[in-house]
Design a protein around this motif. Structure first.
Motif, PDB file in Angstrom:
ATOM      1  N   GLU A  76      46.633  31.888  41.675  1.00 35.00           N
ATOM      2  CA  GLU A  76      47.046  33.287  41.770  1.00 35.00           C
ATOM      3  C   GLU A  76      48.442  33.435  42.374  1.00 35.00           C
ATOM      4  N   GLU A  77      49.183  34.400  41.867  1.00 42.70           N
ATOM      5  CA  GLU A  77      50.476  34.750  42.444  1.00 42.70           C
ATOM      6  C   GLU A  77      50.218  35.638  43.662  1.00 42.70           C
ATOM      7  N   VAL A  78      50.702  35.238  44.817  1.00 42.72           N
ATOM      8  CA  VAL A  78      50.536  36.052  46.020  1.00 42.72           C
ATOM      9  C   VAL A  78      51.908  36.335  46.621  1.00 42.72           C
ATOM     10  N   ALA A  79      52.018  37.506  47.205  1.00 47.09           N
ATOM     11  CA  ALA A  79      53.286  37.892  47.827  1.00 47.09           C
ATOM     12  C   ALA A  79      53.532  37.066  49.079  1.00 47.09           C
ATOM     13  N   PRO A  80      54.783  36.716  49.353  1.00 50.97           N
ATOM     14  CA  PRO A  80      55.090  35.944  50.564  1.00 50.97           C
ATOM     15  C   PRO A  80      54.644  36.700  51.814  1.00 50.97           C
ATOM     16  N   ALA A  81      54.151  35.961  52.779  1.00 54.54           N
ATOM     17  CA  ALA A  81      53.682  36.583  54.024  1.00 54.54           C
ATOM     18  C   ALA A  81      54.856  37.164  54.796  1.00 54.54           C
ATOM     19  N   LYS A  82      54.635  38.337  55.369  1.00 54.11           N
ATOM     20  CA  LYS A  82      55.671  38.973  56.187  1.00 54.11           C
ATOM     21  C   LYS A  82      55.671  38.339  57.565  1.00 54.11           C
ATOM     22  N   ASP A  83      56.725  38.565  58.308  1.00 54.24           N
ATOM     23  CA  ASP A  83      56.850  38.000  59.649  1.00 54.24           C
ATOM     24  C   ASP A  83      55.635  38.357  60.499  1.00 54.24           C
ATOM     25  N   GLY A  84      55.021  37.313  61.079  1.00 53.34           N
ATOM     26  CA  GLY A  84      53.889  37.527  61.968  1.00 53.34           C
ATOM     27  C   GLY A  84      52.551  37.635  61.268  1.00 53.34           C
ATOM     28  N   GLU A  85      52.570  37.666  59.923  1.00 60.04           N
ATOM     29  CA  GLU A  85      51.317  37.776  59.179  1.00 60.04           C
ATOM     30  C   GLU A  85      50.892  36.412  58.639  1.00 60.04           C
ATOM     31  N   GLU A  86      49.581  36.238  58.533  1.00 56.81           N
ATOM     32  CA  GLU A  86      49.052  34.990  58.004  1.00 56.81           C
ATOM     33  C   GLU A  86      49.172  34.985  56.482  1.00 56.81           C
ATOM     34  N   GLU A  87      49.559  33.848  55.930  1.00 56.87           N
ATOM     35  CA  GLU A  87      49.748  33.764  54.486  1.00 56.87           C
ATOM     36  C   GLU A  87      48.405  33.876  53.762  1.00 56.87           C
ATOM     37  N   GLU A  88      48.390  34.685  52.694  1.00 60.27           N
ATOM     38  CA  GLU A  88      47.155  34.917  51.941  1.00 60.27           C
ATOM     39  C   GLU A  88      46.791  33.691  51.110  1.00 60.27           C
ATOM     40  N   GLU A  89      45.498  33.341  51.108  1.00 63.01           N
ATOM     41  CA  GLU A  89      45.020  32.204  50.331  1.00 63.01           C
ATOM     42  C   GLU A  89      44.892  32.626  48.860  1.00 63.01           C
ATOM     43  N   PRO A  90      45.583  31.954  47.938  1.00 64.86           N
ATOM     44  CA  PRO A  90      45.525  32.370  46.534  1.00 64.86           C
ATOM     45  C   PRO A  90      44.202  31.985  45.866  1.00 64.86           C
ATOM     46  N   LEU A  91      43.785  32.816  44.923  1.00 64.63           N
ATOM     47  CA  LEU A  91      42.616  32.485  44.125  1.00 64.63           C
ATOM     48  C   LEU A  91      42.973  31.346  43.171  1.00 64.63           C
ATOM     49  N   GLN A  92      41.994  30.533  42.811  1.00 59.99           N
ATOM     50  CA  GLN A  92      42.208  29.467  41.844  1.00 59.99           C
ATOM     51  C   GLN A  92      40.998  29.385  40.924  1.00 59.99           C
ATOM     52  N   VAL A  93      41.238  29.143  39.643  1.00 60.61           N
ATOM     53  CA  VAL A  93      40.150  29.043  38.691  1.00 60.61           C
ATOM     54  C   VAL A  93      40.541  28.092  37.557  1.00 60.61           C
ATOM     55  N   TRP A  94      39.577  27.276  37.117  1.00 62.89           N
ATOM     56  CA  TRP A  94      39.777  26.416  35.962  1.00 62.89           C
ATOM     57  C   TRP A  94      39.322  27.179  34.720  1.00 62.89           C
ATOM     58  N   THR A  95      40.115  27.141  33.667  1.00 65.58           N
ATOM     59  CA  THR A  95      39.767  27.877  32.454  1.00 65.58           C
ATOM     60  C   THR A  95      40.399  27.251  31.221  1.00 65.58           C
ATOM     61  N   VAL A  96      39.844  27.566  30.073  1.00 68.02           N
ATOM     62  CA  VAL A  96      40.453  27.192  28.794  1.00 68.02           C
ATOM     63  C   VAL A  96      41.515  28.230  28.473  1.00 68.02           C
ATOM     64  N   LEU A  97      42.617  27.800  27.891  1.00 67.87           N
ATOM     65  CA  LEU A  97      43.686  28.726  27.513  1.00 67.87           C
ATOM     66  C   LEU A  97      43.995  28.634  26.027  1.00 67.87           C
ATOM     67  N   PRO A  98      44.088  29.808  25.356  1.00 73.67           N
ATOM     68  CA  PRO A  98      43.662  31.122  25.849  1.00 73.67           C
ATOM     69  C   PRO A  98      42.158  31.263  25.713  1.00 73.67           C
ATOM     70  N   SER A  99      41.598  32.271  26.385  1.00 74.52           N
ATOM     71  CA  SER A  99      40.171  32.548  26.272  1.00 74.52           C
ATOM     72  C   SER A  99      39.963  34.035  26.506  1.00 74.52           C
ATOM     73  N   PHE A 100      38.698  34.466  26.428  1.00 71.65           N
ATOM     74  CA  PHE A 100      38.387  35.889  26.576  1.00 71.65           C
ATOM     75  C   PHE A 100      38.875  36.434  27.913  1.00 71.65           C
ATOM     76  N   TYR A 101      38.780  35.607  28.966  1.00 68.35           N
ATOM     77  CA  TYR A 101      39.144  36.083  30.297  1.00 68.35           C
ATOM     78  C   TYR A 101      40.510  35.534  30.755  1.00 68.35           C
TER      79      TYR A 101
END
Length: 201
Positions: free
Chosen positions: A172-197
């Protein structure tokens, strides 16, 4: 509308007719059934999101040929489920929307997605020329992933490729953490490309 060989759509118009039939089925038959099964009675003007009115709006836009592609129809229907999820996830109304979203995806997958991608699903015959192998998607390619549980799309990039399994790891694309904030953990998923989802951007 009649489809072309192998179940494929020969025109976009045929795909839009299929979309209309699905929305009509969900609105006219599935919605009342789900409400009855779940004991939910819609209150006009009182519910956070009027599911029937929202689906009627999509149906009207289909009748007026406002949509350009089936993906636009899918996006607007998903936005109905998303609205209920955001505003009424703790109410009986959401159970109806959740059940409808599952049924809609089943219908859309069978009646629209597979015909739109018929070449991918059509088995090769002995007399037919084998289709060329799918090209590998490059690392860093942007992909749009649909999360059916939250009724929303999120964007990520290809970070790994499992050649044996033919799948890709999307981070997942996540925005860079701002000063003093904890960096967000990106979602990750294995998938066939392209597919319905998963749609390659």
């Amino acid at each position: 509308a009649r489809r072309g060989g192998g179940g494929a759509f020969s025109t976009v118009a045929e795909a839009m007719v299929a979309c209309f039939k699905i929305v009509d089925e969900v609105l006219v038959h599935q919605l009342p059934k789900m409400c009855y099964d779940l004991g939910f009675e819609a209150q006009a003007g009182e519910d956070d999101v009027d599911i029937a009115a929202s689906l009627k709006a999509v149906k009207t836009r289909l009748e007026q040929n406002i949509y350009r592609t089936p993906h636009d129809v899918h996006r607007d229907v998903v936005s109905v489920w998303r609205s209920v999820h955001e505003s009424a996830s703790d109410k009986p109304q959401y159970k109806v929307a959740l059940a409808l979203s599952t049924r809609f995806d089943e219908l859309y997958y069978k009646a629209v997605y597979i015909p739109l991608n018929a070449a991918t699903f059509r088995p090769a015959t002995a007399a037919a020329t084998p289709p060329p192998p799918p090209k590998n998607v490059e690392m860093g390619t942007r992909v749009r992933i649909y999360n059916p549980l939250e009724h929303k799309w999120w964007y990520g990039t290809v970070s790994e490729h499992d050649e044996k399994g033919g799948t890709y790891l999307i981070t997942e694309e996540v925005a860079p953490a701002k000063d003093g904030e904890e960096e967000e953990e990106p979602l990750q998923v294995w998938t066939v490309l392209p597919s319905f989802y998963a749609e390659v951007q």
